[in-house]
Design an enzyme around this catalytic site. Structure first.
Site, PDB file in Angstrom:
ATOM      1  N   CYS A  43      34.934  45.599  41.791  1.00 42.23           N
ATOM      2  CA  CYS A  43      35.212  44.316  41.139  1.00 42.23           C
ATOM      3  C   CYS A  43      35.976  43.511  42.170  1.00 42.23           C
ATOM      4  O   CYS A  43      35.470  43.307  43.276  1.00 42.23           O
ATOM      5  CB  CYS A  43      35.958  44.514  39.833  1.00 42.23           C
ATOM      6  SG  CYS A  43      37.330  45.693  39.907  1.00 42.23           S
TER       7      CYS A  43
ATOM      8  N   ARG B 226      50.050  46.793  34.304  1.00 42.04           N
ATOM      9  CA  ARG B 226      49.189  46.452  33.170  1.00 42.04           C
ATOM     10  C   ARG B 226      49.897  46.671  31.841  1.00 42.04           C
ATOM     11  O   ARG B 226      49.666  45.959  30.874  1.00 42.04           O
ATOM     12  CB  ARG B 226      47.901  47.289  33.215  1.00 42.04           C
ATOM     13  CG  ARG B 226      47.012  47.029  34.409  1.00 42.04           C
ATOM     14  CD  ARG B 226      46.322  45.671  34.332  1.00 42.04           C
ATOM     15  NE  ARG B 226      45.593  45.408  35.570  1.00 42.04           N
ATOM     16  CZ  ARG B 226      46.061  44.621  36.542  1.00 42.04           C
ATOM     17  NH1 ARG B 226      47.228  44.001  36.409  1.00 42.04           N
ATOM     18  NH2 ARG B 226      45.354  44.436  37.637  1.00 42.04           N
TER      19      ARG B 226
ATOM     20  N   LYS C  25      46.762  50.038  38.015  1.00 41.66           N
ATOM     21  CA  LYS C  25      48.180  49.681  38.015  1.00 41.66           C
ATOM     22  C   LYS C  25      48.778  49.798  36.613  1.00 41.66           C
ATOM     23  O   LYS C  25      49.048  48.796  35.949  1.00 41.66           O
ATOM     24  CB  LYS C  25      48.344  48.265  38.553  1.00 41.66           C
ATOM     25  CG  LYS C  25      47.791  48.102  39.970  1.00 41.66           C
ATOM     26  CD  LYS C  25      48.430  46.953  40.698  1.00 41.66           C
ATOM     27  CE  LYS C  25      48.071  45.616  40.085  1.00 41.66           C
ATOM     28  NZ  LYS C  25      48.772  44.514  40.762  1.00 41.66           N
TER      29      LYS C  25
ATOM     30  N   TRP D  87      40.452  48.316  40.800  1.00 45.26           N
ATOM     31  CA  TRP D  87      41.306  49.244  40.038  1.00 45.26           C
ATOM     32  C   TRP D  87      41.294  48.985  38.528  1.00 45.26           C
ATOM     33  O   TRP D  87      41.981  49.668  37.798  1.00 45.26           O
ATOM     34  CB  TRP D  87      42.734  49.258  40.582  1.00 45.26           C
ATOM     35  CG  TRP D  87      43.392  47.916  40.777  1.00 45.26           C
ATOM     36  CD1 TRP D  87      43.355  46.863  39.918  1.00 45.26           C
ATOM     37  CD2 TRP D  87      44.191  47.503  41.888  1.00 45.26           C
ATOM     38  NE1 TRP D  87      44.072  45.823  40.405  1.00 45.26           N
ATOM     39  CE2 TRP D  87      44.610  46.172  41.622  1.00 45.26           C
ATOM     40  CE3 TRP D  87      44.599  48.120  43.070  1.00 45.26           C
ATOM     41  CZ2 TRP D  87      45.412  45.457  42.517  1.00 45.26           C
ATOM     42  CZ3 TRP D  87      45.406  47.403  43.943  1.00 45.26           C
ATOM     43  CH2 TRP D  87      45.805  46.089  43.678  1.00 45.26           C
TER      44      TRP D  87
ATOM     45  N   ASN E  19      37.718  39.231  33.437  1.00 49.11           N
ATOM     46  CA  ASN E  19      38.922  39.744  34.103  1.00 49.11           C
ATOM     47  C   ASN E  19      40.035  40.130  33.128  1.00 49.11           C
ATOM     48  O   ASN E  19      39.887  39.988  31.911  1.00 49.11           O
ATOM     49  CB  ASN E  19      39.423  38.732  35.140  1.00 49.11           C
ATOM     50  CG  ASN E  19      39.838  37.419  34.500  1.00 49.11           C
ATOM     51  OD1 ASN E  19      40.224  37.384  33.324  1.00 49.11           O
ATOM     52  ND2 ASN E  19      39.765  36.332  35.237  1.00 49.11           N
TER      53      ASN E  19
END
Lengths: 603, 770
Positions: A374, A420, A416, A378, A313
């Site tokens: 996922c 991010r 995003k 995104w 992740n």
């Protein structure tokens, strides 16, 4: 790049296409410094300061803060040391030492950057000398935290090309042959009511009605239903993307979702089992059930096969890059370079992302439709769909095609970016920040290394994209999704990064590019081939010169020019030859004799 | 890992292996399969119905044929077609399945049923009938044969024969002697071969352009070329009267008389008088020297040598002495690194070793040694170029590391040595004539593992790093370097067969005498040098050596005996680099300041007190200054030495690994583009020449366009499509060349780990071979 007279070591590689258009006003203000002001850029403050260069030691000079950049130029060192850092790159600004700190140069500022650098400045310990500079930096580097606009909204830059025209969803789907009898374009999300992080135009199975879509949206995290990303022009196999199903602890089922996936499977005649690629490690997918998420169970989805791709992740990736920074800046870990690199796991993550994308591409090219998701669909999902599309569709390997790919799979489908990257946000510890897009670009770079002739763009193109991912000079990467961009009128009020690139496209073109439309590219996702992208991650180190790839490109361009020169000469000679007027050759600027001599010196 | 379906260029590791049954041998007796033999080559033993394994996971593609052992090679002869071979570089001397005996690293025989395995050594018993034979090659190939359908006794005999013949008791039993005697001294047998001395070709071949430095005139020319006016050729070692391992001719300071040298020689290890290597255009010289045995004489002699070198310097500058034994890894260290690198590259199971790949490369220390050598050479380059002092390389015997370092220095400083002919002459000068022990270091006779060391390969790797960093500065390609490395294992060329010129002369004389070969004109037996590439490859294939990007010697470069040097003007740019200040010990030094940071807070405090503006060593300043400016490809080249910039030489080390092969990819795809363009330019050049010649001789000139390039432009300004056969292993093919298998639960790595780690399950009773 800095000019020859200036040390390029610490200067930023962000080019300033419009540096000549320096506004008269700013010129008058600063006749002595040659800061390459952008139109719309204004000076905020300046100060004499000491730059604590990790390579050159303490360097005295002057720092200028504008609403776009931090610019430092040394006084006495020749060649001058220049720092040219867009404020968007700044991640953290801290005061160091107090008025009573002892030791030389112990009072100053520490700046952490998003592009692997850290900068330190020292000031005199008298009269709160750093307060003004600190405040300006803090304000203009983090405009969002101060209710101020991004520089992109203040920019007056004009370009020959308008990058906002590069991507039109309808045109891109048309290029893919859509809509067709199996797939339709829906405007159900026109007002962002189905899903606020999806774009307005979506491609879905012909058989699924808008009402069906709404019912599926209930069962998918954040309403991100399976939608079409790409369709194979021959076998009609598709890549669908979505978020996780809301299975939860109780193992909820949703008939509409199950039916919808089966409709997707049926749309392509050859798909016996729809392959669902869950990008996450199995355990993470299970753990997501606790928060209402999960994955497609075997019982519920009889005609589907679920495969986990083991990609970690955003938090794991962030930590990995942090470790990488530790071993490359300011100094490259000397004694245990490879094992240190290994312990960052950065390349291992790259490998997992790439091999996941290879599996997707392999399935699709063999005629099997796939669904990729996922958790929210995104981050890892965007990496996998865009990379597999890059492998499958040579259009995306052109400069325009790649821009479309980024615009489509990343920007429009709601990666995003704002969260991010943390654009203009002072909260540098925000757990939402993660280098997912950088990791994608790194994967692309790995592919260009393995296939040096397959991509129309060069390394400079990729570095430019990553640089402006942070710079906030363009609206391209601002905000999290299309609905916000619409409300902010990004396309109207900011320039696009693609405008900069497309206005000067030669600079970003790979001279070795060979068009090969039908080829599927399968890179080898092995540690044996994955390299650290030194030209990006280690570019601030002064012991690095122009890179070999660039040298090869440069040399190739020279040879190209030479060939053209000879071709021209030959044509001239043939022309002058046909009437056979022997004296003619004396008029040509270069006599054949000279030419032959030149060629010989080349070889 | 090759699947039955046409190889789809996908990531193989993730595809399940194909389950297939064992292919049956052809029912009919195969047509007569005959080994292709070279002059002087004889078949020792052979066995039919042998299966050569191609893929690790299936026997579907295995080939049926005959396994032959000759006095030169192991040959596998088959009518079966090998699939999936994209391209294979063809040698005149070897077939595609052949392995020269000198290329064998280890022979392992296996019996599945009896669960036995044994490493075969010459003159040993083999108590079981082998069902499988695995040959580990020095060039990293692993070739596997199965004897399931073969006669058990004949299979055993072939294995024993291979073991026996790959370990010849005497140097003269190496095939080269027989071959050279037949080819050059028996009439009527001149196929495929060029006279060693003279060429039949009109234009001067690469070989003829390469001085061998076995004549005084070669040295004279080199003295003139480098402008070393204060140096002279010395011939006191004619007939090897002084030192057995020096060449007959070498260069010494003008101020030292023959008489002095004769007297000095007795105090040096191996009677080796200090040798001149090269002169910088600024007058500083590079000299190599063995240690002085006699402690009493040490100081005096040292002073005399240094004084003479100083006198030969135009500025009478000091001499800088570098003790290579103290600054660089030992030859044993290098051998250990190489063994570990081999383990990681081709022996460890591919998928399992992925996760630890980087650290296993680091643990081998190979790249560290590459970096160490480059760094040391660069330091000495600074002495010669930056400080303008002469440099002496000192090593105990002056026959190992000094070969490597002196050649590296010259490659960096002198563009002449970056041309093919120049590079070949450099190897001739600093390795062959200086007495690098190729025979022992290659362990051709498999006599002593302790002497074996891949120093030459380490040198090629260092040159490869420079080539990668400066892709247009070299006339040759990495294919050239790889093929040169592979040629070490062919016992046919003078270049890599002997420990020193004297050994060659002696053995050639003896051989001629013992065979009473009449050479006529008292010409001794002469081996061809490896530089006679036409012995191995066609003209067309030799074109793969040529770098299309090469910025050739411009007229101004090597002119009037002076090599254009790279001069710096500005001196005031200082630069501090951490972790590199202590350079005497190579890269083993730890960063002195700027500790690794664990937390940001700690770093802030630490760094501020540590940032300092004291300059690093002068050589560091010199490097930084050089790096801050564009490189002149016809001048000095310095390597980038950050560990992140020293790479693994994938073409050499990983070319046989099928999993690593990138189809239609790898650097060769760009190389293809560049070659085509270079070829186009050549074509234009020729057409323009014809214009130049209009009215004179042009009418009779043939159109045929002699290209330097392997890949040709099909048409002017028409892009040629990329050939389908290109892979990252090009021009080599992994198919059938890396076939490993875990047998009986024993990891194969055990067999090659250390040479003697694995203890045979059999008694070591010796048995003389018939």
């Amino acid at each position: 790049m800095a000019s020859a007279s200036v040390s390029a070591l610490n200067s930023n590689s962000l080019e300033n296409s419009s540096s000549k258009n320096v506004s008269r006003e700013s010129l008058r203000m600063e006749p002595l410094t040659n800061i390459p002001y952008l139109p719309g850029e204004e000076k905020v403050t300046d100060k004499e300061i000491i730059y604590m260069c990790p390579f050159n030691g303490a360097v005295k000079g002057k720092v200028t803060i504008t609403n776009y950049r931090l610019y430092f130029k040394s006084f006495e060192v020749d060649p001058s040391i220049i720092l040219d850092v867009p404020l968007g790159v700044l991640s953290r600004i801290e005061k160091m030492g107090g008025a009573s700190s002892r030791g030389e140069n112990s009072y100053g500022l520490e700046i952490t950057c998003k592009d692997m650098r850290s900068l330190r400045f020292a000031l005199k310990q008298e009269g709160h000398s750093r307060r003004d500079i600190f405040d300006s930096l803090f304000k203009f580097a983090f405009p969002q935290s101060h209710n101020m606009p991004f520089f992109a909204f203040l920019s007056q830059e004009k370009f020959l090309e308008n990058g906002w025209n590069v991507y039109s969803p309808i045109n891109e789907y048309k290029r893919q042959g859509l809509p067709n009898e199996k797939w339709r374009i829906t405007f159900v999300n026109e007002k962002y009511e189905l899903c606020d992080t999806y774009p307005t135009i979506l491609v879905v199975p012909f058989k699924a009605s808008d009402e069906d879509l709404r019912r599926v949206a209930v069962f998918r995290s954040r309403g991100r239903i399976p939608i079409l990303s790409w369709i194979h022009p021959e076998n009609q196999a598709v890549i669908m993307r979505c978020s996780q199903p809301l299975v939860g602890m109780s193992g909820k089922r949703n008939k509409d979702d199950e039916k919808y996936l089966d409709v997707i499977r049926e749309a392509n005649g050859q798909t016996a089992k729809l392959i669902i690629y869950d990008a996450r490690p199995n355990v993470n997918a299970v753990a997501n059930k606790a928060t209402g998420g999960g994955y497609e169970g075997e019982d519920a989805y009889q005609n589907a096969e679920l495969i986990f791709l083991d990609i970690h992740n955003i938090h794991v990736m962030r930590e990995s890059l942090k470790k990488l920074k530790d071993i490359v800046y300011p100094n490259v870990e000397e004694s245990h370079w490879l094992s240190s690199l290994e312990s960052t796991h950065w390349l291992e993550h790259i490998k997992l992302v790439l091999s996941g994308a290879i599996q997707v591409a392999d399935k699709v090219s063999s005629g099997n439709s796939v669904v990729v998701h996922c958790s929210d669909g995104w981050d890892r999902t965007a990496q996998l769909t865009s990379l597999s599309m890059l492998m499958l569709d040579s259009y995306f390997r052109t400069i325009y095609g790649f821009e479309v790919l980024v615009q489509k799979e990343w920007i429009s489908f709601g990666h995003k970016f704002s969260s991010r990257i943390g654009h203009g946000d002072k909260n540098h510890t925000d757990a939402d920040r993660s280098p997912i897009f950088l990791q994608f670009i790194d994967c692309v770079w790995q592919m260009t290394k393995q296939f040096p002739t397959a991509f129309e763009f060069n390394e400079h193109f990729l570095i430019t994209i990553v640089d402006h991912l942070y710079s906030c000079r363009f609206g391209t990467f601002l905000f999290n999704c299309e609905s916000v961009r619409d409300s902010q009128e990004v396309k109207l009020k900011t320039p696009s990064l693609w405008s900069l690139i497309n206005s000067n496209i030669e600079k970003y073109t790979n001279p070795f590019y060979t068009k090969d439309s039908s080829r599927v590219l399968y890179p080898v996702a092995s540690m044996r081939h994955l390299d650290l992208w030194v030209n990006y991650y280690i570019r601030w180190n002064p012991r690095i010169r122009q890179q070999p790839q660039n040298l090869v490109e440069q040399r190739y361009m020279e040879l190209l020019a030479l060939r053209d020169q000879y071709l021209k000469k030959l044509e001239e000679l043939q022309l002058s030859d046909s009437p056979r007027i022997s004296n003619n050759s004396a008029n040509s600027p270069v006599s054949p004799n000279q030419i032959v001599h030149q060629i010989q010196t080349q070889f | 890992m090759f699947s039955v379906k046409p190889p789809k260029p996908t990531f193989r590791c993730y595809l399940p292996p194909q389950q297939t049954g064992i292919k049956k041998p052809p029912l009919t007796t195969p047509k007569k399969l005959e080994a292709k033999l070279l002059p002087g080559e004889i078949v020792v033993n052979e066995v039919n119905f042998v299966r050569k394994c191609i893929a690790s996971d299936t026997s579907q593609q295995d080939l049926w044929g005959k396994l032959v052992c000759t006095n030169f090679k192991i040959s596998f002869i088959t009518d079966d077609v090998m699939h999936h071979v994209k391209f294979q570089y063809k040698s005149f001397l070897l077939g595609e399945h052949d392995i020269p005996l000198t290329c064998i690293e280890q022979i392992v025989t296996v019996n599945d049923a009896k669960r036995k395995q044994k490493v075969l050594i010459s003159n040993q018993k083999l108590k079981f009938n082998p069902t499988e034979l695995i040959i580990y090659c020095k060039d990293f190939r692993i070739v596997r044969f199965r004897f399931d359908e073969a006669g058990p006794e004949s299979a055993k005999k072939v294995c024993l024969a291979i073991a026996h013949y790959s370990q010849p008791a005497d140097l003269q039993l190496l095939f080269g002697f027989e071959y050279v005697a037949r080819v050059y001294y028996n009439s009527g047998n001149k196929v495929n071969c060029v006279d060693p001395g003279g060429g039949g070709l009109e234009k001067k071949s690469l070989c003829e352009q390469t001085p061998l430095f076995d004549k005084p005139s070669d040295w004279d020319r080199e003295i003139k070329r480098t402008g070393a006016s204060e140096w002279r050729v010395c011939s006191i070692n004619e007939g090897y009267k002084i030192s057995p391992n020096l060449s007959e001719y070498f260069v010494v300071p003008v101020s030292l008389a023959d008489q002095d040298l004769r007297q000095f020689s007795q105090f040096f290890t191996g009677f080796r008088i200090p040798l001149w290597c090269w002169n910088h255009s600024n007058g500083s010289a590079l000299v190599r020297m063995a240690s002085i045995k006699d402690v009493m004489q040490q100081r005096k002699l040292d002073q005399r040598v240094c004084a003479a070198i100083t006198r030969s310097h135009p500025n009478r500058s000091d001499v800088y002495k570098s003790d290579l034994d103290k600054s660089l890894p030992s030859i044993q260290d290098i051998q250990t690194a190489f063994t570990k690198l081999r383990q990681a590259s081709v022996i460890d199971p591919f998928e399992e070793s992925e996760e630890r790949w980087l650290s296993s490369i680091e643990n081998s220390r190979w790249l560290e040694y590459v970096r160490c050598c480059l760094k040391h050479a660069a330091e000495l380059v600074y002495m010669l170029e930056g400080k303008r002092v002469s440099v002496i390389l000192q090593e105990e015997e002056d026959r190992d590391l000094s070969c490597l370092i002196s050649s590296l220095i010259q490659v960096m400083l002198d563009p002449h040595f970056r041309s093919i002919a120049g590079f070949q002459s450099l190897l001739q000068k600093e390795w062959v004539m200086a007495g690098y022990r190729f025979l022992d270091r290659c362990n051709h006779l498999k006599k002593s593992d302790k002497e074996e060391s891949p120093l030459f390969l380490l040198f090629l790797d260092c040159v490869w790093q420079l080539l990668v960093q400066y892709p247009a500065a070299f006339e040759f390609t990495e294919t050239f370097l790889t093929v040169l490395g592979d040629s070490l294992w062919l016992s046919i060329f003078s270049t890599f067969l002997f420990n020193c010129p004297q050994q060659q002369d002696e053995h050639c004389r003896e051989f001629v005498k013992s065979r009473s070969i009449s050479c006529g004109d008292e010409k001794p037996l002469r081996f061809p040098p490896v530089w006679d590439w036409s012995q191995q490859f066609s003209e067309k294939d030799q074109a793969l050596f040529n770098n299309p990007l090469y910025v050739g010697k411009s007229a101004s470069c090597v002119q009037n005996g002076a090599v254009k040097s790279f001069k710096r003007t500005k001196k005031n740019y200082s630069c501090t680099l951490r972790g590199t200040s202590s350079l005497k010990n190579g890269l083993l030094s730890e960063p002195e300041f700027m500790p690794r940071r664990n937390s940001l807070v700690l770093r802030l405090k630490a760094d501020f007190s540590h940032v300092r503006d004291a300059p690093d060593s002068p050589s560091e300043q010199f490097f930084c200054e050089w790096f801050s400016k564009p490189a002149d490809l016809q001048g000095l080249l310095l390597p980038q030495l950050l560990p992140s910039h020293i790479k693994l030489w994938k073409l050499y080390f990983l070319r046989w690994v099928p999993e690593v092969q990138i189809n239609m990819g790898g650097p060769v795809t760009a190389f293809h583009k560049m070659s085509v363009l270079a070829d186009e330019i050549e074509m234009l050049q020729q057409r323009l020449r014809q214009y130049k010649g209009v009215g004179s001789l042009s009418a009779g000139t043939p159109e045929a366009h002699q290209s330097r390039m392997f890949f040709r432009a099909s048409n002017l300004s028409d892009s040629s499509p990329m050939p389908e056969y290109l892979t990252s292993s090009f021009p080599f093919s992994p198919v059938g060349n890396l076939c490993k298998r875990s047998i009986l639960g024993t990891p194969l790595s055990k067999f090659l780990g250390g040479t003697k780690i694995w203890i045979s399950t059999e008694t070591l009773a010796s048995e003389a071979m018939a």
